[in-house]
Design a protein around this motif. Structure first.
Motif, PDB file in Angstrom:
ATOM      1  N   GLU A  12       0.825  -1.213   0.000  1.00  0.00           N
ATOM      2  CA  GLU A  12       0.000   0.000   0.000  1.00  0.00           C
ATOM      3  C   GLU A  12       0.859   1.263   0.000  1.00  0.00           C
ATOM      4  O   GLU A  12       0.558   2.224  -0.717  1.00  0.00           O
ATOM      5  CB  GLU A  12      -0.972  -0.006   1.172  1.00  0.00           C
ATOM      6  CG  GLU A  12      -2.082  -1.025   0.995  1.00  0.00           C
ATOM      7  CD  GLU A  12      -3.109  -0.996   2.105  1.00  0.00           C
ATOM      8  OE1 GLU A  12      -3.159  -0.008   2.869  1.00  0.00           O
ATOM      9  OE2 GLU A  12      -3.872  -1.974   2.211  1.00  0.00           O
ATOM     10  N   GLN A  15       2.272   1.934  -3.398  1.00  0.00           N
ATOM     11  CA  GLN A  15       1.300   2.575  -4.281  1.00  0.00           C
ATOM     12  C   GLN A  15       1.272   4.086  -4.039  1.00  0.00           C
ATOM     13  O   GLN A  15       1.160   4.867  -4.989  1.00  0.00           O
ATOM     14  CB  GLN A  15      -0.091   1.963  -4.086  1.00  0.00           C
ATOM     15  CG  GLN A  15      -0.160   0.472  -4.422  1.00  0.00           C
ATOM     16  CD  GLN A  15       0.394   0.145  -5.796  1.00  0.00           C
ATOM     17  OE1 GLN A  15       1.431  -0.492  -5.932  1.00  0.00           O
ATOM     18  NE2 GLN A  15      -0.281   0.596  -6.824  1.00  0.00           N
ATOM     19  N   LYS A  19       2.359   6.966  -6.800  1.00  0.00           N
ATOM     20  CA  LYS A  19       1.502   8.125  -7.098  1.00  0.00           C
ATOM     21  C   LYS A  19       2.294   9.422  -6.938  1.00  0.00           C
ATOM     22  O   LYS A  19       2.204  10.331  -7.764  1.00  0.00           O
ATOM     23  CB  LYS A  19       0.293   8.113  -6.164  1.00  0.00           C
ATOM     24  CG  LYS A  19      -0.675   9.243  -6.367  1.00  0.00           C
ATOM     25  CD  LYS A  19      -1.839   9.103  -5.396  1.00  0.00           C
ATOM     26  CE  LYS A  19      -2.662  10.374  -5.337  1.00  0.00           C
ATOM     27  NZ  LYS A  19      -3.663  10.333  -4.267  1.00  0.00           N
ATOM     28  N   ASP A  30       8.126  -0.421 -11.771  1.00  0.00           N
ATOM     29  CA  ASP A  30       7.523  -1.170 -10.673  1.00  0.00           C
ATOM     30  C   ASP A  30       7.976  -2.623 -10.778  1.00  0.00           C
ATOM     31  O   ASP A  30       7.591  -3.346 -11.691  1.00  0.00           O
ATOM     32  CB  ASP A  30       6.001  -1.062 -10.732  1.00  0.00           C
ATOM     33  CG  ASP A  30       5.312  -1.688  -9.532  1.00  0.00           C
ATOM     34  OD1 ASP A  30       5.977  -2.388  -8.730  1.00  0.00           O
ATOM     35  OD2 ASP A  30       4.090  -1.483  -9.397  1.00  0.00           O
ATOM     36  N   TYR A  34       2.650  -7.006  -6.938  1.00  0.00           N
ATOM     37  CA  TYR A  34       1.535  -6.314  -7.565  1.00  0.00           C
ATOM     38  C   TYR A  34       0.212  -6.556  -6.849  1.00  0.00           C
ATOM     39  O   TYR A  34      -0.829  -6.105  -7.317  1.00  0.00           O
ATOM     40  CB  TYR A  34       1.441  -6.731  -9.039  1.00  0.00           C
ATOM     41  CG  TYR A  34       2.754  -6.523  -9.764  1.00  0.00           C
ATOM     42  CD1 TYR A  34       3.218  -5.242 -10.041  1.00  0.00           C
ATOM     43  CD2 TYR A  34       3.538  -7.600 -10.126  1.00  0.00           C
ATOM     44  CE1 TYR A  34       4.435  -5.034 -10.680  1.00  0.00           C
ATOM     45  CE2 TYR A  34       4.764  -7.407 -10.772  1.00  0.00           C
ATOM     46  CZ  TYR A  34       5.197  -6.124 -11.043  1.00  0.00           C
ATOM     47  OH  TYR A  34       6.394  -5.939 -11.666  1.00  0.00           O
TER      48      TYR A  34
END
Length: 142
Positions: A12, A15, A19, A30, A34
């Motif tokens: 998390e 992510q 961003k 990345d 996933y």
């Protein structure tokens, strides 16, 4: 380009960092994981570390629950200087003094707000190029 990877414990936060990189118009690769499914952090540490040593990416960012295991695994790859940072001073100092090429963080240790400040500090701080720091890095690499 920045290589970024995590295990399930860091997914998390990874992510959030992705961003943030996008908002800063910084290219990234990345390297996984996933999903939030349980996985083994050394796999992703190695992928990020190899992307850095092979010069596919300039720097790496790794995230697991504590940042400890993933940083240990990354440092097994010759040429990697992964630094576990949970504050901005450490992120600045490791870039200035150690020319660290991988930042490791613990998603269960710090929140996203601080993590993004640490990422910015790490990415924006240049190596000092001081002779004493170059000498010490060479001693580490031997």
């Amino acid at each position: 380009m920045i290589a970024i990877g995590s295990d399930h414990g860091g997914f998390e936060l990874k992510q959030e960092v992705i961003k943030h990189l996008q908002e800063r118009n910084i290219e990234y690769k990345d390297c996984g994981t996933y999903t939030k499914d349980s996985c083994d952090y050394p796999v992703f540490a190695k992928k990020v570390a190899e992307a850095v040593v092979n010069k596919e990416c300039e720097l790496g960012i790794l995230i697991c629950g504590t940042g400890i295991g993933i940083s240990i695994a990354a440092n097994k790859v010759k040429g990697i200087r992964a630094a576990l940072c949970h504050d901005c001073f450490s992120a600045q100092a490791t870039k200035e003094h150690n020319n660290a090429n991988v930042l490791a963080m613990g998603a269960r240790v710090i929140g996203p707000g601080l993590a993004l400040k640490i990422v910015d500090t790490f990415l924006d701080t240049p190596f000092s190029n001081d002779e004493r720091h170059i000498r010490r890095i060479e001693l580490i690499e031997d």
